[in-house]
Design a protein around this motif. Structure first.
Motif, PDB file in Angstrom:
ATOM      1  N   LEU A 108      72.749  10.046  47.818  1.00 46.90           N
ATOM      2  CA  LEU A 108      71.475  10.258  47.147  1.00 46.90           C
ATOM      3  C   LEU A 108      71.345   9.371  45.919  1.00 46.90           C
ATOM      4  CD1 LEU A 108      71.095  14.116  47.358  1.00 46.90           C
ATOM      5  CD2 LEU A 108      69.691  12.417  48.477  1.00 46.90           C
ATOM      6  N   ASN A 109      72.439   9.203  45.186  1.00 43.76           N
ATOM      7  CA  ASN A 109      72.374   8.346  44.006  1.00 43.76           C
ATOM      8  C   ASN A 109      72.132   6.900  44.386  1.00 43.76           C
ATOM      9  OD1 ASN A 109      72.707  10.392  42.208  1.00 43.76           O
ATOM     10  ND2 ASN A 109      74.915  10.169  42.068  1.00 43.76           N
ATOM     11  N   TRP A 110      72.750   6.476  45.468  1.00 39.90           N
ATOM     12  CA  TRP A 110      72.500   5.107  45.925  1.00 39.90           C
ATOM     13  C   TRP A 110      71.021   4.942  46.286  1.00 39.90           C
ATOM     14  CZ3 TRP A 110      70.829   3.869  50.899  1.00 39.90           C
ATOM     15  CH2 TRP A 110      70.711   2.502  51.156  1.00 39.90           C
ATOM     16  N   ALA A 111      70.490   5.945  46.968  1.00 43.23           N
ATOM     17  CA  ALA A 111      69.081   5.860  47.343  1.00 43.23           C
ATOM     18  C   ALA A 111      68.198   5.865  46.106  1.00 43.23           C
ATOM     19  CB  ALA A 111      68.717   7.031  48.262  1.00 43.23           C
ATOM     20  N   ARG A 112      68.556   6.713  45.139  1.00 43.19           N
ATOM     21  CA  ARG A 112      67.726   6.789  43.937  1.00 43.19           C
ATOM     22  C   ARG A 112      67.758   5.509  43.145  1.00 43.19           C
ATOM     23  NH1 ARG A 112      69.933  12.037  42.975  1.00 43.19           N
ATOM     24  NH2 ARG A 112      68.422  13.516  43.785  1.00 43.19           N
ATOM     25  N   LYS A 113      68.946   4.922  43.005  1.00 45.46           N
ATOM     26  CA  LYS A 113      69.005   3.758  42.118  1.00 45.46           C
ATOM     27  C   LYS A 113      68.447   2.517  42.785  1.00 45.46           C
ATOM     28  CE  LYS A 113      73.459   1.733  43.034  1.00 45.46           C
ATOM     29  NZ  LYS A 113      74.822   1.565  42.614  1.00 45.46           N
ATOM     30  N   SER A 114      68.425   2.493  44.121  1.00 41.60           N
ATOM     31  CA  SER A 114      67.938   1.288  44.783  1.00 41.60           C
ATOM     32  C   SER A 114      66.437   1.273  44.907  1.00 41.60           C
ATOM     33  CB  SER A 114      68.533   1.199  46.190  1.00 41.60           C
ATOM     34  OG  SER A 114      69.903   1.357  46.111  1.00 41.60           O
ATOM     35  N   SER A 115      65.793   2.314  44.427  1.00 43.94           N
ATOM     36  CA  SER A 115      64.358   2.364  44.642  1.00 43.94           C
ATOM     37  C   SER A 115      63.685   3.036  43.456  1.00 43.94           C
ATOM     38  CB  SER A 115      64.102   3.114  45.949  1.00 43.94           C
ATOM     39  OG  SER A 115      62.908   3.761  45.900  1.00 43.94           O
ATOM     40  N   VAL A 116      64.029   2.560  42.269  1.00 35.95           N
ATOM     41  CA  VAL A 116      63.445   3.144  41.059  1.00 35.95           C
ATOM     42  C   VAL A 116      62.067   2.547  40.891  1.00 35.95           C
ATOM     43  CG1 VAL A 116      63.753   3.368  38.602  1.00 35.95           C
ATOM     44  CG2 VAL A 116      65.728   3.193  40.057  1.00 35.95           C
ATOM     45  N   ASN A 155      69.197  -6.827  32.493  1.00 32.54           N
ATOM     46  CA  ASN A 155      70.493  -6.239  32.148  1.00 32.54           C
ATOM     47  C   ASN A 155      70.352  -4.749  31.910  1.00 32.54           C
ATOM     48  OD1 ASN A 155      73.184  -6.094  31.397  1.00 32.54           O
ATOM     49  ND2 ASN A 155      72.726  -6.489  29.259  1.00 32.54           N
ATOM     50  N   GLY A 156      69.339  -4.382  31.143  1.00 34.84           N
ATOM     51  CA  GLY A 156      69.117  -2.965  30.870  1.00 34.84           C
ATOM     52  C   GLY A 156      68.838  -2.173  32.132  1.00 34.84           C
ATOM     53  N   LEU A 157      68.059  -2.763  33.043  1.00 36.65           N
ATOM     54  CA  LEU A 157      67.740  -2.049  34.277  1.00 36.65           C
ATOM     55  C   LEU A 157      68.969  -1.900  35.156  1.00 36.65           C
ATOM     56  CD1 LEU A 157      64.252  -3.604  35.006  1.00 36.65           C
ATOM     57  CD2 LEU A 157      64.741  -1.316  34.203  1.00 36.65           C
ATOM     58  N   LEU A 158      69.857  -2.895  35.134  1.00 35.33           N
ATOM     59  CA  LEU A 158      71.091  -2.757  35.917  1.00 35.33           C
ATOM     60  C   LEU A 158      71.998  -1.692  35.315  1.00 35.33           C
ATOM     61  CD1 LEU A 158      71.768  -6.489  36.701  1.00 35.33           C
ATOM     62  CD2 LEU A 158      71.066  -4.731  38.285  1.00 35.33           C
ATOM     63  N   LEU A 159      72.019  -1.613  33.964  1.00 35.62           N
ATOM     64  CA  LEU A 159      72.779  -0.528  33.327  1.00 35.62           C
ATOM     65  C   LEU A 159      72.205   0.824  33.717  1.00 35.62           C
ATOM     66  CD1 LEU A 159      73.283  -1.705  29.651  1.00 35.62           C
ATOM     67  CD2 LEU A 159      75.048  -1.321  31.332  1.00 35.62           C
ATOM     68  N   LEU A 160      70.883   0.860  33.822  1.00 32.74           N
ATOM     69  CA  LEU A 160      70.258   2.110  34.245  1.00 32.74           C
ATOM     70  C   LEU A 160      70.683   2.470  35.649  1.00 32.74           C
ATOM     71  CD1 LEU A 160      68.116   4.295  33.564  1.00 32.74           C
ATOM     72  CD2 LEU A 160      66.528   2.923  34.865  1.00 32.74           C
ATOM     73  N   GLN A 161      70.774   1.461  36.503  1.00 32.17           N
ATOM     74  CA  GLN A 161      71.204   1.744  37.870  1.00 32.17           C
ATOM     75  C   GLN A 161      72.620   2.301  37.878  1.00 32.17           C
ATOM     76  OE1 GLN A 161      70.596  -1.678  40.376  1.00 32.17           O
ATOM     77  NE2 GLN A 161      68.588  -0.909  40.932  1.00 32.17           N
ATOM     78  N   ASP A 162      73.477   1.778  36.982  1.00 31.22           N
ATOM     79  CA  ASP A 162      74.835   2.344  36.885  1.00 31.22           C
ATOM     80  C   ASP A 162      74.780   3.791  36.453  1.00 31.22           C
ATOM     81  OD1 ASP A 162      76.508  -0.608  35.552  1.00 31.22           O
ATOM     82  OD2 ASP A 162      76.093   0.079  37.603  1.00 31.22           O
ATOM     83  N   GLN A 163      73.906   4.069  35.482  1.00 27.00           N
ATOM     84  CA  GLN A 163      73.786   5.453  35.003  1.00 27.00           C
ATOM     85  C   GLN A 163      73.329   6.369  36.123  1.00 27.00           C
ATOM     86  OE1 GLN A 163      71.358   6.654  31.838  1.00 27.00           O
ATOM     87  NE2 GLN A 163      72.501   5.560  30.272  1.00 27.00           N
ATOM     88  N   ILE A 164      72.392   5.870  36.921  1.00 25.59           N
ATOM     89  CA  ILE A 164      71.872   6.713  37.993  1.00 25.59           C
ATOM     90  C   ILE A 164      72.957   6.997  39.018  1.00 25.59           C
ATOM     91  CG2 ILE A 164      70.202   6.853  39.859  1.00 25.59           C
ATOM     92  CD1 ILE A 164      68.346   5.174  38.218  1.00 25.59           C
ATOM     93  N   SER A 165      73.823   6.000  39.246  1.00 24.92           N
ATOM     94  CA  SER A 165      74.837   6.235  40.268  1.00 24.92           C
ATOM     95  C   SER A 165      75.838   7.280  39.811  1.00 24.92           C
ATOM     96  CB  SER A 165      75.545   4.945  40.624  1.00 24.92           C
ATOM     97  OG  SER A 165      76.255   4.474  39.517  1.00 24.92           O
ATOM     98  N   HIS A 166      75.911   7.516  38.493  1.00 21.50           N
ATOM     99  CA  HIS A 166      76.761   8.608  38.022  1.00 21.50           C
ATOM    100  C   HIS A 166      75.939   9.819  37.678  1.00 21.50           C
ATOM    101  CE1 HIS A 166      79.139   4.965  36.860  1.00 21.50           C
ATOM    102  NE2 HIS A 166      79.932   5.605  37.671  1.00 21.50           N
TER     103      HIS A 166
END
Lengths: 387, 153, 210
Positions: free
Chosen positions: C63-71, C184-195
């Motif tokens: 679910l986290n992968w799905a969420r972060k790949s489609s923000v 960069n910030g958006l990629l950090l956000l994707q990391d946050q979402i995956s956790h």
């Protein structure tokens, strides 16, 4: 004593039971910024519009009284943030006029080159976002948007190599400019200018051969000449309504008299006329840049180089109103100096503030879809409106 | 019409107006009293043909009171006109020139918002840049720039 | 003889008034997420089996992968940063390759990129748009004006940071941050979402360390 008519209100025949108040809120898809228009609608026709602004009021005028003449130009960029150097230009020239500070010729030419490149970048963004609004983000409007942003990125690359920043700079200082052109910049600039010139023709054909674009844009939002002068709109809006007034020609500043360029004037006063004015302005700006690059003189870039402290520049007592021809019109700075390192009072005459004041006069009578087309052709930037 | 002709015309019509000394290429700067404000604006629009309304603003001179500044332009003859009026100490009322120049509408609303000047005869005098329930007029010198407003600042 | 070791005082950031102010005034995310009782009873049921946590962890990861790949960000451009945000959404610094489709309606978006200065007139509007976004939602504060008020911090009408209005997950500094910084910030956000959450609960703050 002359009396001017009140803002236009359209009264329609039927009982008015379909009157609806619709809010085009501060957040909406048309990519202009924080603007709220409370529309009174009769069916689909706009009867009255109340433009609510102030959602980006950032206290520029009060803050300028606390910042010195060396500190403020980078904050000044944030008024017209799409063509940021225009605002810096007005502020810096006002301080120079009161303080009677000379600007070296090379700095003047650099100022002209950067101003005209800013005009090109600003018009590219205008064209892109206007077509985005007219067409919808997923509905074909994005085509011109992406093309224009692609060109705009090339211009911003030029600025990045010159100043170090893409969008907001602190390039102009009282007495000249801050940085000199790096090696190879002139060559890259010429190449970019040639590329953009060839591509604008492509966009013009794309748009003018499109019957939907022409139908949405011709005859919409007509501004008469008398209304234009009364409200105080300027720039492409004024020239699209038949008034031949361009500050670069009327009050030449910073060596603009050395360059040959046409000032486009259209008489129709509708969105299409303003579009034509801006498209011609594109080419004229590129012409000016080429001429300035050819004749760029050598010399110092500032008459007051080497700023040691921010409070170093003191402007004697006096006042001045200085205006420049920005991409949106007359951007002016009314500066009252009192002999210290900070101004006593500084007023921004924002081009977009006066341009936006035309909306209650021309929008009533149009359909809701035309509101978007008119807003786009007025091209407001809310940093200038709200300051 | 040249700048000097404009100055002569003003001097003839408004004997009590103070016209500042001519600066080369500079605008005509005239100070009138508040009761002549609208008459002068109409005169500028009709007789001097300064139909382009550039801006209206105010300056807070602390003890000396507020001063209104208006810039008009005659685009055909390239004449710039700065009209000023000093509203004495403690006074913040002035007649509105919106019936003469439609562009003064928003500018006067902004002067009301920032300085508290009430314009008599303005069709719709309310705050334009600040929230409708804001208290105080920020550009007055008595207002601190970093005024707190919890919880936002 | 050894030279005396200099006594370097431990940096106590409590002395920094602005950070102290931030501690008191910034908005924090509400605890947990809203789940339906059916979902809770199902996860309860899965956990009661030995090794059931493997299923929920795998489900969470998916679910986290799905969420972060489609923000999907809601287009909330306020000021100058909006122009850089538009440049990030456009062709050169494409965010669509990260799955982010800028979407005007807050009801259908996951992310609010606050780009620009928030002032006191705009703050209630911003809060209203944020509340209209469905959970789970994230907020990125772009630019120094949204982070802390920026160059206009001392203006009477400027909010000293959008985190006084909404809880912020990623702060992107710059004036304006060039598109590379925002990416960069958006990629950090994707990391946050995956956790984002393990088994339906966010990580508890550790009282010893945090």
């Amino acid at each position: 004593m002359t009396t001017a008519a009140a803002p236009k209100r359209v009264e329609l025949d039927y009982a008015g039971s379909e009157r609806l108040t619709m809010n085009m809120g501060p957040q909406h898809p048309s990519a202009h910024g924080v603007f709220r228009a409370i529309l009174q609608l009769e069916g689909e026709t706009v009867v009255d519009v109340d433009a609510v602004i102030g959602y980006l009021h950032r206290c520029h005028e009060k803050l300028s009284e606390t910042l010195t003449y060396a500190q403020y130009p980078s904050i000044a960029s944030k008024t017209d943030y799409v063509a940021a150097m225009t605002s810096e230009f007005a502020y810096v020239r006002a301080a120079e006029q009161i303080g009677k500070i000379e600007v070296p010729k090379r700095a003047q030419y650099l100022r002209v080159i950067t101003s005209e490149l800013q005009r090109v970048a600003s018009h590219l963004l205008w064209l892109g976002t206007w077509c985005l609004d007219l067409g919808g983000a997923l509905g074909g409007g994005a085509t011109i948007f992406l093309y224009c942003i692609r060109e705009r990125e090339l211009v911003l690359d030029l600025f990045e190599s010159l100043v170090g920043a893409r969008l907001l700079y602190g390039f102009y200082q009282v007495g000249g400019v801050r940085y000199d052109v790096p090696a190879d910049w002139v060559k890259t600039c010429r190449e970019t200018v040639d590329l953009i010139d060839s591509r604008i023709t492509e966009y013009e054909h794309m748009l003018e051969d499109n019957p939907f674009f022409m139908a949405r844009v011709q005859g919409v939002g007509v501004i008469t000449r008398e209304l234009a002068e009364d409200v105080g709109i300027s720039g492409p809006l004024l020239r699209g309504s038949g008034v031949d007034f361009d500050l670069r020609r009327a009050e030449p500043y910073s060596s603009y008299e050395d360059f040959q360029f046409i000032v486009p004037v259209e008489t129709a006063g509708d969105c299409f006329a303003r579009y034509r004015v801006r498209m011609v302005e594109f080419r004229e700006s590129l012409k000016i840049v080429r001429q300035a690059l050819d004749r760029l003189p050598d010399g110092p870039i500032s008459s007051r180089p080497g700023l040691k402290s921010v409070a170093q520049t003191r402007i004697p007592k006096g006042e001045a109103y200085v205006r420049v021809e920005g991409a949106r019109g007359e951007v002016g700075c009314y500066l009252v100096a009192d002999g210290s390192a900070k101004p006593y009072r500084m007023k921004w005459r924002g081009a977009s503030f006066s341009n936006l004041a035309i909306l209650p006069h021309i929008v009533p009578g149009h359909k809701v879809a035309d509101v978007v087309a008119i807003m786009g052709s007025v091209d407001p930037v809310f940093g200038e409106v709200d300051r | 019409m040249t700048l000097d002709q404009a100055r002569t015309l003003i001097g003839q019509q408004f004997a009590t107006a103070q016209i500042e000394a001519a600066v080369e290429g500079g605008p005509v700067v005239v100070t009138v009293s508040p009761d002549q404000w609208t008459a002068f604006a109409a005169f500028a629009k009709q007789d001097l043909r300064c139909r382009f309304f550039s801006f209206l603003t105010a300056v807070d001179w602390k003890d000396a009171g507020l001063e209104l500044v208006v810039r008009l332009d005659n685009l055909d003859d390239r004449i710039g006109l700065m009209m000023k009026t000093k509203l004495g100490p403690g006074v913040s009322e002035c007649p509105s020139i919106t019936p003469i120049f439609r562009g003064a509408n928003w500018m006067e609303r902004e002067a009301y918002d920032m300085f508290g000047i009430r314009f008599a005869g303005h069709p719709d005098l309310r705050r334009i840049l600040l929230s409708d329930d804001w208290e105080g007029h920020p550009l007055l010198k008595s207002y601190a720039v970093d005024t707190p407003h919890p919880p936002y600042r | 003889m050894k030279p005396p070791v200099p006594e370097i005082p431990v940096p106590v950031w409590r002395n920094f008034k602005d950070l102290q102010e931030w501690e008191q005034l910034h908005q924090v995310r509400p605890e947990g997420d809203k789940h339906s009782s059916a979902f809770l009873s199902i996860t309860e049921g899965i956990h009661s089996f030995p090794g059931g946590f493997v299923v929920t962890t795998a489900a969470d990861a998916f679910l986290n992968w799905a969420r972060k790949s489609s923000v999907w960000p809601v287009t909330f451009g306020l000021a100058c940063c909006a122009i850089e945000m538009m440049a990030t959404f456009a062709s050169r610094f494409d965010v669509e390759r990260l799955g982010m489709v800028p979407w005007a309606s807050p009801r259908h978006s996951d992310l609010m990129i606050v780009s620009g200065t928030v002032n006191i007139k705009m703050a209630p509007m911003l809060k209203r748009i944020y509340e209209q976004m469905p959970d789970p939602k994230w907020a990125v504060s772009m630019g120094s004006c949204a982070n802390s008020g920026g160059p206009f911090r001392h203006g009477y009408f400027v909010v000293k940071g959008v985190d006084r209005v909404i809880p912020v997950d990623v702060y992107v500094p710059g004036c304006p941050p060039p598109p590379e910084s925002l990416l960069n910030g958006l990629l950090l956000l994707q990391d946050q979402i995956s956790h984002f959450r393990r088994t339906g609960k966010r990580a508890e703050p550790n009282p010893k360390v945090d």
